[in-house]
Design an enzyme around this catalytic site. Structure first.
Site, PDB file in Angstrom:
ATOM      1  N   HIS A  34      -9.992  -0.762  -7.268  1.00 23.43           N
ATOM      2  CA  HIS A  34      -9.714   0.356  -6.350  1.00 23.43           C
ATOM      3  C   HIS A  34      -8.717   1.337  -6.961  1.00 23.43           C
ATOM      4  O   HIS A  34      -8.896   2.554  -6.880  1.00 23.43           O
ATOM      5  CB  HIS A  34      -9.184  -0.190  -5.019  1.00 23.43           C
ATOM      6  N   ASP A  55       0.842  -1.200   0.000  1.00 28.55           N
ATOM      7  CA  ASP A  55       0.000   0.000   0.000  1.00 28.55           C
ATOM      8  C   ASP A  55       0.880   1.254   0.000  1.00 28.55           C
ATOM      9  O   ASP A  55       1.682   1.440   0.902  1.00 28.55           O
ATOM     10  CB  ASP A  55      -0.886  -0.042   1.261  1.00 28.55           C
TER      11      ASP A  55
HETATM   12  C1  HEM Z   1      -4.009   2.619  -4.169  1.00 29.92           C
HETATM   13  C2  HEM Z   1      -5.303   0.125  -0.214  1.00 29.92           C
HETATM   14  C3  HEM Z   1      -8.490   3.610   0.940  1.00 29.92           C
HETATM   15  C4  HEM Z   1      -6.642   6.355  -2.587  1.00 29.92           C
HETATM   16  C5  HEM Z   1      -4.126   1.614  -3.226  1.00 29.92           C
HETATM   17  C6  HEM Z   1      -3.445   0.342  -3.280  1.00 29.92           C
HETATM   18  C7  HEM Z   1      -3.799  -0.335  -2.166  1.00 29.92           C
HETATM   19  C8  HEM Z   1      -4.720   0.481  -1.419  1.00 29.92           C
HETATM   20  C9  HEM Z   1      -3.307  -1.710  -1.743  1.00 29.92           C
HETATM   21  C10 HEM Z   1      -2.521  -0.130  -4.436  1.00 29.92           C
HETATM   22  C11 HEM Z   1      -1.096   0.219  -4.230  1.00 29.92           C
HETATM   23  C12 HEM Z   1      -0.799   1.686  -4.189  1.00 29.92           C
HETATM   24  O1  HEM Z   1      -0.675   2.350  -5.211  1.00 29.92           O
HETATM   25  O2  HEM Z   1      -0.717   2.203  -3.083  1.00 29.92           O
HETATM   26  C13 HEM Z   1      -6.279   0.857   0.435  1.00 29.92           C
HETATM   27  C14 HEM Z   1      -6.975   0.430   1.621  1.00 29.92           C
HETATM   28  C15 HEM Z   1      -7.864   1.411   1.956  1.00 29.92           C
HETATM   29  C16 HEM Z   1      -7.731   2.456   0.954  1.00 29.92           C
HETATM   30  C17 HEM Z   1      -6.715  -0.874   2.360  1.00 29.92           C
HETATM   31  C18 HEM Z   1      -8.837   1.480   3.074  1.00 29.92           C
HETATM   32  C19 HEM Z   1      -9.689   0.552   3.349  1.00 29.92           C
HETATM   33  C20 HEM Z   1      -8.272   4.655   0.077  1.00 29.92           C
HETATM   34  C21 HEM Z   1      -8.979   5.897   0.107  1.00 29.92           C
HETATM   35  C22 HEM Z   1      -8.449   6.682  -0.884  1.00 29.92           C
HETATM   36  C23 HEM Z   1      -7.425   5.908  -1.548  1.00 29.92           C
HETATM   37  C24 HEM Z   1     -10.088   6.257   1.111  1.00 29.92           C
HETATM   38  C25 HEM Z   1      -8.783   8.090  -1.304  1.00 29.92           C
HETATM   39  C26 HEM Z   1      -9.754   8.823  -0.812  1.00 29.92           C
HETATM   40  C27 HEM Z   1      -5.762   5.572  -3.296  1.00 29.92           C
HETATM   41  C28 HEM Z   1      -4.997   6.062  -4.437  1.00 29.92           C
HETATM   42  C29 HEM Z   1      -4.257   4.977  -4.924  1.00 29.92           C
HETATM   43  C30 HEM Z   1      -4.562   3.860  -4.044  1.00 29.92           C
HETATM   44  C31 HEM Z   1      -4.973   7.486  -4.987  1.00 29.92           C
HETATM   45  C32 HEM Z   1      -3.286   4.964  -6.106  1.00 29.92           C
HETATM   46  C33 HEM Z   1      -4.042   4.761  -7.393  1.00 29.92           C
HETATM   47  C34 HEM Z   1      -3.093   4.727  -8.592  1.00 29.92           C
HETATM   48  O3  HEM Z   1      -2.796   5.806  -9.112  1.00 29.92           O
HETATM   49  O4  HEM Z   1      -2.635   3.631  -8.954  1.00 29.92           O
HETATM   50  N1  HEM Z   1      -4.903   1.668  -2.095  1.00 29.92           N
HETATM   51  N2  HEM Z   1      -6.762   2.087   0.066  1.00 29.92           N
HETATM   52  N3  HEM Z   1      -7.350   4.679  -0.956  1.00 29.92           N
HETATM   53  N4  HEM Z   1      -5.471   4.255  -3.086  1.00 29.92           N
HETATM   54 FE1  HEM Z   1      -6.182   3.147  -1.562  1.00 29.92          FE
END
Ligand code: HEM
Length: 351
Positions: free
Chosen positions: A227, A154
């Site tokens: 996601h 993450d």
């Molecule tokens: C990407 C987990 C909530 C925004 C990711 C990734 C994971 C992850 C595993 C893929 C790896 C990475 O690029 O970091 C989670 C979990 C969450 C959560 C477990 C809560 C349950 C959120 C929320 C937001 C968010 C609430 C925004 C309001 C993003 C963004 C990316 C991302 C901007 C990168 C997308 C890209 O450009 O590839 N998240 N996330 N995430 N997450 Fe989350």
């Protein structure tokens, strides 16, 4: 402008490297004038407390970012407010809701030693005693190679280098608050049993990356996006508007508690709000982020992270300055949006 003429824009340690431990502390400040003045002194003096504790082991890189909520901002500095600062909006989709919960000050405390984080928080809360109430306190830890408790790496897509400042720090679009940032926090609890019953392939299609080696995947055909796609915001010119995330796992296995503390910093608050709409309401509508089927948001709060000089300037109350703190208490804003930010080689880019 020659290099030597550049005015350093001293941002808080928003861009501090990912740490091994963190505490996310949200407090509300009492309604009395005395409580306000006590809290004012503490937030403005936080740098001294970082030195007091952090100097005892500099290699542990203790840092603390202070964010101020919309309502408290108006009490501390009624003269001027950051252009986008507003409370966290509740986001309700057909199946899942992101609640909006109270919070006047966020302390995002990071270090590579848990005892430094603990000691800093202890002294901080001592200083706030009688003036503030803890609304939410979460101790996060680094889990293997920066994985969340769902088992995925993450933080991979975080901006780096010049893109980091461009994505995270306010520039010439709001000159009085240049070097500041918006930060949104949400505390999520996971249903790990349900998640564990999905196949690895199903989990990977929900996140949009492979689980073992973290490789980005294309979305499956059809309207249901992963996601990583729902949280990608287009800048309208073929680029992406990134945010900086420093999520951390937390939990108490003995209580069946497993969670992710989401924290996102952005130069543009609307970008994070748009991500939340896409996740909770869905894009297209109805196709929500399936990460939410195993993740419940318990909190949701927005803060403004002033630059260091503006934060210190908040220490002077209206009576002391007899003028708007924002206009008297920090150095002139930069004339040139490419100026040094005073944090390594970071510079503010153009919008
Ligand atoms: C990407 C987990 C909530 C925004 C990711 C990734 C994971 C992850 C595993 C893929 C790896 C990475 O690029 O970091 C989670 C979990 C969450 C959560 C477990 C809560 C349950 C959120 C929320 C937001 C968010 C609430 C925004 C309001 C993003 C963004 C990316 C991302 C901007 C990168 C997308 C890209 O450009 O590839 N998240 N996330 N995430 N997450 Fe989350």
């Amino acid at each position: 402008m020659a290099d030597g003429d550049r005015i350093p824009l001293d941002a808080q340690s928003v861009a501090a490297p990912l740490s091994r431990f963190a505490v996310f502390l949200v407090v509300t400040v009492g309604a009395s004038d005395a409580a306000l003045e006590q809290a004012r002194g503490v937030v403005a003096g936080v740098d001294d407390l970082i030195k007091t504790v952090g100097f005892r082991d500099l290699s542990a890189h203790l840092s603390c970012v202070v964010g101020i909520g919309s309502e408290l901002w108006d009490r501390l500095s009624p003269g001027a407010r950051p252009a986008e600062l507003r409370p966290f909006p509740m986001v309700s989709g057909a199946r899942h809701t992101a609640p909006s919960t109270p919070g006047d000050v966020l302390f995002h405390i990071r270090a590579d030693r848990v005892d430094l984080v603990f000691e800093f928080e202890r002294l901080l809360l001592d200083a706030l005693r009688g003036a503030a109430t803890v609304a939410s306190e979460t101790q996060g830890f680094r889990y293997f190679d920066a994985r969340d408790v769902l088992g995925f790496v993450d933080g991979t897509a975080n901006p780096v280098g010049a893109e980091l400042a461009e994505s995270v720090l306010i520039g010439s679009e709001d000159p009085d608050f240049a070097g500041g940032s918006y930060v949104v926090v949400q505390k999520y609890l996971h249903d790990l049993d349900t998640w564990g019953r999905l196949s690895t392939e199903e989990q990977e299609s929900i996140i949009g990356r492979t689980k073992l080696d973290n490789v980005e995947l294309d979305d499956a055909p059809g309207p249901q996006f992963a996601h990583k796609t729902l949280s990608t915001i287009d800048d309208g010119a073929g680029g992406e508007l990134d945010i900086l995330r420093d999520n951390m796992p937390f939990g108490r296995p003995g209580h069946g508690e497993f969670g992710t503390f989401f924290i996102g910093y952005s130069r543009r608050l609307w970008v994070i709000e748009r991500m939340l709409e896409r996740m909770f309401i869905g894009e297209p509508t109805g196709f929500h982020d399936r990460i939410l089927d195993v993740s419940t948001a318990l909190t949701g709060t927005t803060f403004f992270v002033p630059s260091r000089p503006v934060l210190v300037g908040l220490g002077e109350s209206e009576e002391q300055t007899d003028a708007s703190p924002a206009s008297v208490s920090h150095p002139s804003p930069p004339a040139d949006p490419d100026e040094s930010l005073g944090i390594g080689s970071l510079r503010i880019g153009r919008t």
